[in-house]
Design an enzyme around this catalytic site. Structure first.
Site, mmCIF file in Angstrom:
data_model
loop_
_atom_site.group_PDB
_atom_site.id
_atom_site.type_symbol
_atom_site.label_atom_id
_atom_site.label_comp_id
_atom_site.label_asym_id
_atom_site.label_seq_id
_atom_site.Cartn_x
_atom_site.Cartn_y
_atom_site.Cartn_z
ATOM 1 N N PHE B 121 0.858 -1.182 0.000
ATOM 2 C CA PHE B 121 0.000 0.000 0.000
ATOM 3 C C PHE B 121 0.891 1.227 0.000
ATOM 4 C CE2 PHE B 121 -4.549 1.021 1.295
ATOM 5 C CZ PHE B 121 -5.128 0.055 0.503
ATOM 6 N N GLN B 234 -7.954 14.551 4.102
ATOM 7 C CA GLN B 234 -7.352 13.734 3.054
ATOM 8 C C GLN B 234 -8.256 13.597 1.834
ATOM 9 O OE1 GLN B 234 -6.534 9.271 3.539
ATOM 10 N NE2 GLN B 234 -4.508 10.170 3.359
ATOM 11 N N HIS B 236 -8.502 11.380 -1.226
ATOM 12 C CA HIS B 236 -7.982 10.126 -1.779
ATOM 13 C C HIS B 236 -7.836 10.322 -3.279
ATOM 14 C CE1 HIS B 236 -7.686 5.893 -2.810
ATOM 15 N NE2 HIS B 236 -7.679 5.571 -1.535
ATOM 16 N N LEU B 250 -15.239 5.358 -3.666
ATOM 17 C CA LEU B 250 -13.821 5.015 -3.608
ATOM 18 C C LEU B 250 -13.400 3.862 -4.511
ATOM 19 C CD1 LEU B 250 -11.440 6.078 -1.873
ATOM 20 C CD2 LEU B 250 -11.569 3.885 -0.711
ATOM 21 N N GLU B 253 -6.956 1.757 -2.968
ATOM 22 C CA GLU B 253 -5.531 1.818 -3.261
ATOM 23 C C GLU B 253 -4.977 0.428 -3.540
ATOM 24 O OE1 GLU B 253 -3.768 4.656 -0.645
ATOM 25 O OE2 GLU B 253 -1.928 3.481 -0.519
ATOM 26 N N ARG B 309 -0.846 9.564 -0.493
ATOM 27 C CA ARG B 309 -2.084 9.975 -1.162
ATOM 28 C C ARG B 309 -2.109 11.436 -1.565
ATOM 29 N NH1 ARG B 309 -6.338 6.453 2.475
ATOM 30 N NH2 ARG B 309 -5.776 4.507 1.422
ATOM 31 N N HIS B 380 -11.952 12.039 1.637
ATOM 32 C CA HIS B 380 -11.939 10.668 2.118
ATOM 33 C C HIS B 380 -11.804 10.524 3.624
ATOM 34 C CE1 HIS B 380 -11.407 6.411 1.891
ATOM 35 N NE2 HIS B 380 -10.180 6.441 2.369
ATOM 36 N N ARG B 415 -2.518 10.668 6.264
ATOM 37 C CA ARG B 415 -2.616 9.290 6.740
ATOM 38 C C ARG B 415 -2.206 8.301 5.662
ATOM 39 N NH1 ARG B 415 -6.597 5.061 6.272
ATOM 40 N NH2 ARG B 415 -7.941 6.392 5.024
HETATM 41 C C1 FAD Z 1 -14.813 3.637 1.029
HETATM 42 C C2 FAD Z 1 -13.785 3.647 2.114
HETATM 43 C C3 FAD Z 1 -12.709 2.758 2.077
HETATM 44 C C4 FAD Z 1 -11.764 2.753 3.089
HETATM 45 N N1 FAD Z 1 -10.733 1.839 3.041
HETATM 46 C C5 FAD Z 1 -9.838 1.785 4.073
HETATM 47 C C6 FAD Z 1 -8.801 0.792 4.107
HETATM 48 O O1 FAD Z 1 -8.676 -0.043 3.219
HETATM 49 N N2 FAD Z 1 -7.955 0.794 5.155
HETATM 50 C C7 FAD Z 1 -8.062 1.677 6.186
HETATM 51 O O2 FAD Z 1 -7.278 1.602 7.109
HETATM 52 N N3 FAD Z 1 -9.032 2.614 6.176
HETATM 53 C C8 FAD Z 1 -9.922 2.690 5.157
HETATM 54 N N4 FAD Z 1 -10.912 3.644 5.169
HETATM 55 C C9 FAD Z 1 -11.039 4.528 6.314
HETATM 56 C C10 FAD Z 1 -11.749 3.810 7.433
HETATM 57 O O3 FAD Z 1 -12.731 2.956 6.916
HETATM 58 C C11 FAD Z 1 -12.448 4.765 8.378
HETATM 59 O O4 FAD Z 1 -11.593 5.789 8.730
HETATM 60 C C12 FAD Z 1 -12.813 4.016 9.638
HETATM 61 O O5 FAD Z 1 -13.627 2.917 9.317
HETATM 62 C C13 FAD Z 1 -13.509 4.892 10.647
HETATM 63 O O6 FAD Z 1 -13.932 4.073 11.709
HETATM 64 P P1 FAD Z 1 -14.569 4.667 12.996
HETATM 65 O O7 FAD Z 1 -14.805 3.524 13.914
HETATM 66 O O8 FAD Z 1 -13.762 5.796 13.471
HETATM 67 O O9 FAD Z 1 -15.932 5.255 12.483
HETATM 68 P P2 FAD Z 1 -17.138 4.568 11.670
HETATM 69 O O10 FAD Z 1 -16.874 3.180 11.297
HETATM 70 O O11 FAD Z 1 -17.532 5.497 10.605
HETATM 71 O O12 FAD Z 1 -18.270 4.595 12.736
HETATM 72 C C14 FAD Z 1 -18.880 5.792 13.148
HETATM 73 C C15 FAD Z 1 -20.065 5.425 13.964
HETATM 74 O O13 FAD Z 1 -20.525 6.561 14.672
HETATM 75 C C16 FAD Z 1 -21.923 6.662 14.569
HETATM 76 N N5 FAD Z 1 -22.285 8.053 14.776
HETATM 77 C C17 FAD Z 1 -21.818 9.143 14.125
HETATM 78 N N6 FAD Z 1 -22.379 10.247 14.632
HETATM 79 C C18 FAD Z 1 -23.210 9.862 15.629
HETATM 80 C C19 FAD Z 1 -24.088 10.535 16.522
HETATM 81 N N7 FAD Z 1 -24.227 11.846 16.497
HETATM 82 N N8 FAD Z 1 -24.811 9.806 17.394
HETATM 83 C C20 FAD Z 1 -24.708 8.461 17.424
HETATM 84 N N9 FAD Z 1 -23.886 7.777 16.606
HETATM 85 C C21 FAD Z 1 -23.153 8.470 15.724
HETATM 86 C C22 FAD Z 1 -22.213 6.090 13.218
HETATM 87 O O14 FAD Z 1 -23.552 5.670 13.142
HETATM 88 C C23 FAD Z 1 -21.244 4.924 13.185
HETATM 89 O O15 FAD Z 1 -21.801 3.831 13.864
HETATM 90 C C24 FAD Z 1 -11.871 3.668 4.145
HETATM 91 C C25 FAD Z 1 -12.939 4.556 4.193
HETATM 92 C C26 FAD Z 1 -13.888 4.561 3.184
HETATM 93 C C27 FAD Z 1 -15.012 5.544 3.253
#
Ligand code: FAD
Ligand code: SF4
Ligand code: SF4
Ligand code: FES
Lengths: 253, 605
Positions: B121, B234, B236, B250, B253, B309, B380, B415
């Site tokens: 990556f 970021q 992407h 998306l 990568e 990125r 992203h 990142r």
């Molecule tokens: C398409 C895509 C591909 C990606 N691919 C990669 C990858 O290959 N490798 C990598 O390392 N990262 C990747 N990322 C980044 C990574 O997926 C995210 O940064 C990461 O999943 C974020 O996780 P989190 O637990 O912080 O939040 P999330 O998984 O987004 O969870 C947020 C949670 O908070 C809740 N929430 C938000 N606001 C409130 C509120 N006000 N009240 C109650 N609940 C709330 C939501 O409902 C959700 O349950 C990718 C991101 C995307 C969008």
């Protein structure tokens, strides 16, 4: 390509509802969810719809499009006969909450009842396991499930016969298969699948397989092998021998 | 006082993505009563969409890898603005957190000898991403979800927190509404963990879902906590650009990790044209060497497509700006060319990138084993977020913790791919552990009932506004996204940023008039109206920080201050609410690296 199209969307709540027509301009590459969003932004701000990823990965946007269980974000308008109105209806196997959103909480309760993953002791002194890619691949198919519940929606045991108390439905047979065939798992769930999961209700019509957006071979690869396990583990060896002799598969019903 | 349905927990976790679920499991493990709330259904959070993999120096594919290399890569990627202690903990603990997932049932792709396989990556020196085809996030969230439901946490799905409740200087709970009925709930808690993810919905072209409206950052900010590094958003390099309805979705990568190359309209592989000084020694000299790297040759260096990125995104924009873009304003990303190198390349691509194959086939009618994809930058990830203590993840408000994308510090100015999924499990675990400890030590707080009533009035305001000069919340949101895309996007300039601040003021005024027609049940328009406050808050924070940082570094590119400024290389930016309510941005010096870590970076060159 820019044209007018009509969308006939079910609107209402648990107390009842009806189809309502919306007309809007559609353009190249649009999917059904785009149309719903546009209607929401311009004509019906309180329209209820679930979505998250818009790329077929989260399984939130399930609905019935022209009567077929579909992910709205993966259904291109160009794949539908646009000279007719596009009908969008919430899933019918679950109680509707509002508009296109149903109460799918039953599914989460079902999952809790299935005994969790139970790994064998690690293979290496550092606490890790060794697995063959081939063994992993077999289960990967089931682990692709995005929990859209379209298979649950289409299964007649739930949809028509409302056996929600007695039958866990194809999604959870896939889930159980993923656990049972996990290369590390040592749990047994066959008796439970028979007694509480109601696997016997499934008569392998394959409707679930036909609608799965992940292309999981729900019946052939998950349900039939599970039925065989049920026969092996729950029933006596005679029926097992019989099955082998007659070559009948999935004889648990 | 009004009556609310009230729930009481030791630890309340807001967010059910990877970070929230990992925190919940840990807090439960420490004996805390745990409640989890999420805006969506369980298992649908952003984490489900992550594709490429989770970074952890397991060294299963290349023995030269180890936590030190991962640490150095992360610091270099972040242009040394990272909190070094977080980068260190992350690199050290990620392998254990990944192995733990396997013990809970996650299945990763395997090496020939049966261990967890790792892939290449951008910005990672060696193949480091544990993965499952291109659906790693699904595997992770499902594992955490399924393991978590047997650990005794209570989950409140489709429930949105709109305010935190405080007891003097510490947090005491949260005020929320349930989407289904539109009823209000109050959570009393000894500690609160924010795990709400990012804020990509502040931009029009984004890979993020409706949920990414900066809720956690705003909840924290409104409660008096510090935000950090908000200018670093970021973009992407590879989002879909065509057809218009899928713009921004998306393209992992992982495509480049498997050998995908970028070309302009003249067919030129332009990434070789501009290789940053910082990465010269690690980048391939020839196309041949780049390909050997992608096939796992340990003597080869990475192709320039796998630079960080921010750099790849800028190179694509340059091609577009100079008239060499693809028909729809992006560049071509081609993986089908590996047919020249491989007999069964079609099957290989479908096996390595099944999700991408499916996505292009279904949404763009393109077979990526035969044709190139058209891609361009998409919003992203938020490097910035709630400022936390590196060991405990506690914010500057007592009892309020943050983890995952909504927290800041690990990634600095940019990142590396794969470092988010590992961030979630490393710091999700830490947040859960220390939140449970805090709750045990301090017990539940109490809050003024008037605060809950005020939160209720505020939440209901969109129903009571005058229709005469009312605004459509969707339109305000759309205009905000357009404005941010245009003025606070990839390439920034003082005048534009200044005009963005003015526009934000007008948008805030319009948001104050946003209407929510209809009933309180599952009302998307109402939700959108409530989200506006959060979107505006994070947008303002990004804009103010971007304006103050007068240099180009990582994800921040300033037209009027090209190039890095060594002075700015020693400064982080903190955003907080002044006593009078205005937003202030403060420069704080980065903590100097301890010798031992400085030596690691030197050695890794
Ligand atoms: C398409 C895509 C591909 C990606 N691919 C990669 C990858 O290959 N490798 C990598 O390392 N990262 C990747 N990322 C980044 C990574 O997926 C995210 O940064 C990461 O999943 C974020 O996780 P989190 O637990 O912080 O939040 P999330 O998984 O987004 O969870 C947020 C949670 O908070 C809740 N929430 C938000 N606001 C409130 C509120 N006000 N009240 C109650 N609940 C709330 C939501 O409902 C959700 O349950 C990718 C991101 C995307 C969008
Ligand atoms: S095959 Fe079985 S589970 Fe699938 S739809 Fe038919 S009865 Fe239901
Ligand atoms: S098995 Fe297929 S149809 Fe059923 S829930 Fe999973 S992805 Fe959906
Ligand atoms: S929105 Fe995620 S599957 Fe359709």
């Amino acid at each position: 390509m820019m044209a007018q199209a009509t969308f006939r969307i079910w609107r209402g709540n648990s107390g009842g509802g009806e189809l309502q027509d919306f007309t809007l301009d559609v353009s190249e590459g649009m999917v059904v969810l785009d149309a719903v969003h546009r209607i929401q932004a311009e004509q019906a701000p309180d329209l209820a719809v679930r979505w998250n990823c818009k790329a077929g990965k989260c399984g939130s946007c399930s609905a019935e499009v022209n009567g077929m269980p579909k992910l709205m974000c993966m259904t291109r308008l160009s794949s539908l006969p646009m000279e007719r109105p596009v009908t969008i209806h919430p899933m019918k196997a679950f109680p509707v909450m509002k508009d296109l959103v149903c109460d799918v909480s039953w599914n989460y309760e079902v999952k809790k009842r299935i005994p969790p993953f139970r790994p064998r002791a690690p293979d290496a002194p550092d606490g890790t396991w060794r697995m063959d890619q081939r063994d992993v691949d077999r289960v990967m198919e089931f682990r692709k499930c995005i929990e859209c519940y379209l298979c649950q929606d289409v299964c007649h045991v739930l949809r028509e016969h409302h056996k929600h108390d007695e039958f866990i439905g194809p999604r959870f047979l896939v889930y159980a298969a993923a656990l049972e065939m996990h290369p590390l798992d040592e749990g047994t769930r066959a008796r439970l699948l028979w007694e509480e999961g109601g696997i016997g209700y499934c008569n392998i019509t394959k409707c679930c397989t036909a609608v799965c957006p992940e292309g999981i071979h729900i019946t052939d690869n998950a349900i039939i092998p599970l039925k065989e396990r049920v026969v092996d583990e729950v029933f006596d060896p005679i029926s097992r021998a019989l099955r082998v002799l007659t070559g009948r598969r999935g004889a648990a019903t | 006082m009004a009556e609310y349905r009230t729930h009481e927990y030791d630890v309340l976790i807001i967010g059910a993505g990877g970070a929230g679920l990992r925190a919940a499991i840990e807090a439960s493990g420490h004996g805390a009563r745990v409640g989890v709330v999420s805006k969506s259904l369980l298992g649908k959070a952003h984490t489900v969409m992550a594709e490429g993999g989770v970074a952890a120096a397991l060294a299963n594919v290349d023995e030269r890898d180890g936590w030190r290399v991962h640490f150095a890569d992360t610091m270099r990627g972040g242009q040394y603005l990272n909190n070094w202690r977080m980068a260190e903990l992350h690199a050290r603990e990620a392998p254990e957190r990944v192995r733990e997932l396997e013990a809970w049932g996650a299945l990763f792709d395997r090496t020939d000898d049966g261990r967890i396989l790792q892939r290449n990556f951008g910005g990672h020196a060696y193949p480091r991403l544990a993965h499952v085809g291109d659906r790693t996030g699904l595997e992770m969230i499902r594992t955490l979800q399924d393991h978590g439901i047997h650990q005794g946490m209570s989950v409140h799905m489709e429930c949105t927190v709109t305010r935190l409740l405080t007891d003097g200087a510490r947090v005491a709970g949260a005020f929320a509404y349930d989407r289904e009925r539109g009823r209000f709930l109050v959570f009393r808690a000894g500690a609160v963990v924010l795990a709400t993810g990012g804020f990509g919905k502040a931009y029009r072209i984004t890979s993020n879902s409706w949920e990414y409206t900066g809720d956690g950052q705003t909840l924290a900010y409104d409660t008096g906590a510090d935000l950090l590094d908000m200018e670093f958003v970021q973009f992407h390099p590879t989002g879909m650009v065509w057809p218009p309805s899928v713009r921004g979705i998306l393209v992992t990568e992982g495509v480049r990790g498997e050998g995908g190359v970028l070309r302009n309209s003249a067919g030129r592989r332009f990434m070789f044209d501009d290789i940053p000084e910082l990465y010269k020694g690690q980048t391939a000299d020839s196309e041949e060497e780049g390909w050997r790297y992608c096939t796992g040759d340990p003597t080869a260096r990475r192709p320039p497509e796998l630079l960080t990125r921010d750099h790849v995104a800028r190179c694509i924009l340059r091609e577009v700006a100079e008239g060499r873009g693809s028909p729809h304003g992006g560049a071509f990303l081609d993986i089908s060319w590996i047919g020249e190198k491989m007999a069964n390349h079609e099957e290989h691509i479908r096996r390595k990138l099944p999700g991408m194959y499916h996505q292009f086939k279904e949404l763009a009618e393109i077979d990526i084993t035969k044709e190139p994809m058209e891609v361009g930058p998409t919003t992203h990830y938020a490097m910035g977020g709630v400022r936390v203590d590196p060991e405990t993840q506690m914010s500057t408000v007592a009892g309020l913790f943050a983890a995952g994308e909504c927290a800041a510090g690990l990634h600095g100015a940019n990142r590396l791919g794969g470092n988010s999924l590992s961030d979630l499990i490393v710091f999700g675990k830490r947040a859960g552990e220390y939140a449970a400890r805090f709750a045990k030590e301090h017990g539940p707080g109490t809050f003024d009932p008037a605060a809950a009533e005020a939160a209720e009035r505020e939440a209901l305001a969109p129903f009571h506004r005058e229709a005469a000069n009312g605004e459509n919340p969707y339109q305000v949101q759309y205009d905000l996204q357009e404005m941010m895309q245009d003025r606070v996007g990839i390439i920034r300039h003082a005048e534009k940023l200044q005009s963005a601040l003015e526009a934000l003021e007008q948008l805030r005024e319009r948001a104050g008039r946003a209407l929510a027609p209809g009933s309180r049940e599952y009302n998307a328009g109402w939700h959108t109206a409530l989200d506006l406050h959060n979107l505006l808050t994070v947008s303002e924070a990004v804009t103010r920080a971007a304006l103050l940082r007068q240099e180009s570094r990582g994800a921040q590119s300033r037209d009027d201050y090209r190039g890095k400024d060594p002075e700015w290389g020693k400064l982080n930016l903190v955003v907080r609410k002044e006593a009078g309510g205005a937003m202030e941005v403060e420069r704080i010096p980065t903590r100097p690296l301890p010798d031992e870590l400085a030596k690691i970076i030197e050695e890794m060159g």
